[in-house]
Design a protein around this motif. Structure first.
Motif, PDB file in Angstrom:
ATOM      1  N   SER A   1       1.020  11.466   1.214  1.00 53.37           N
ATOM      2  CA  SER A   1       2.028  10.578   0.635  1.00 53.37           C
ATOM      3  C   SER A   1       3.140  11.354  -0.070  1.00 53.37           C
TER       4      SER A   1
ATOM      5  N   SER B   1       0.838  -1.199   0.000  1.00 52.89           N
ATOM      6  CA  SER B   1       0.000   0.000   0.000  1.00 52.89           C
ATOM      7  C   SER B   1       0.874   1.251   0.000  1.00 52.89           C
TER       8      SER B   1
ATOM      9  N   GLU C   1       2.294   3.148  -4.277  1.00 51.30           N
ATOM     10  CA  GLU C   1       2.402   1.725  -3.912  1.00 51.30           C
ATOM     11  C   GLU C   1       3.638   1.122  -4.568  1.00 51.30           C
TER      12      GLU C   1
ATOM     13  N   ASP D   1       2.726   4.879   4.991  1.00 50.72           N
ATOM     14  CA  ASP D   1       2.147   5.788   5.984  1.00 50.72           C
ATOM     15  C   ASP D   1       3.216   6.790   6.439  1.00 50.72           C
TER      16      ASP D   1
END
Length: 117
Positions: free
Chosen positions: A79, A2, A106, A5
């Motif tokens: 991000s 993903s 990703e 974070d």
């Protein structure tokens, strides 16, 4: 996989600088491989596009023993991150200021370096 974070982004940004400053090439590249397992792009703004991994290799070979990175500011929004670094000359006065923009996706990392001439 993903989108990384905030903690992962912070770990990358600070970890790669720490490895650079202590001369840990393996650790430096490991940080990049971890966040860019599917692809890496690096742009020196205003210069022709080049292979990102070769850019990192060249940067390491040409500058690592000559420059210590001083982190002036890190801003992380979602991000993406922006960093102001001073690339201080080791053993000499002066350095080069950079603004570095990072976009994390990703398994993909895109970096843009703005270098004060």
């Amino acid at each position: 996989m993903s989108i990384p974070d905030r903690k992962t982004i912070e770990d990358f940004l600070h970890g790669q600088v720490a490895c650079w400053n202590k001369g840990d090439k393996q650790g430096f590249f490991a940080h990049y491989r971890e966040v860019a397992s599917k692809g890496l792009s690096i742009e020196y703004v205003g210069q022709p596009e080049r292979d990102a991994w070769q850019v990192l290799e060249g940067m390491w070979a040409q500058q690592q023993t000559r420059v210590r990175i001083e982190v002036k500011l890190v801003v992380i929004n979602g991000s993406e991150a922006a960093c102001h670094h001073r690339n201080a000359f080791i053993g000499n006065e002066g350095g080069i200021e950079t603004i570095e923009l990072y976009r994390f996706e990703e398994g993909l990392l895109s970096v843009r370096y703005f270098i004060a001439a």
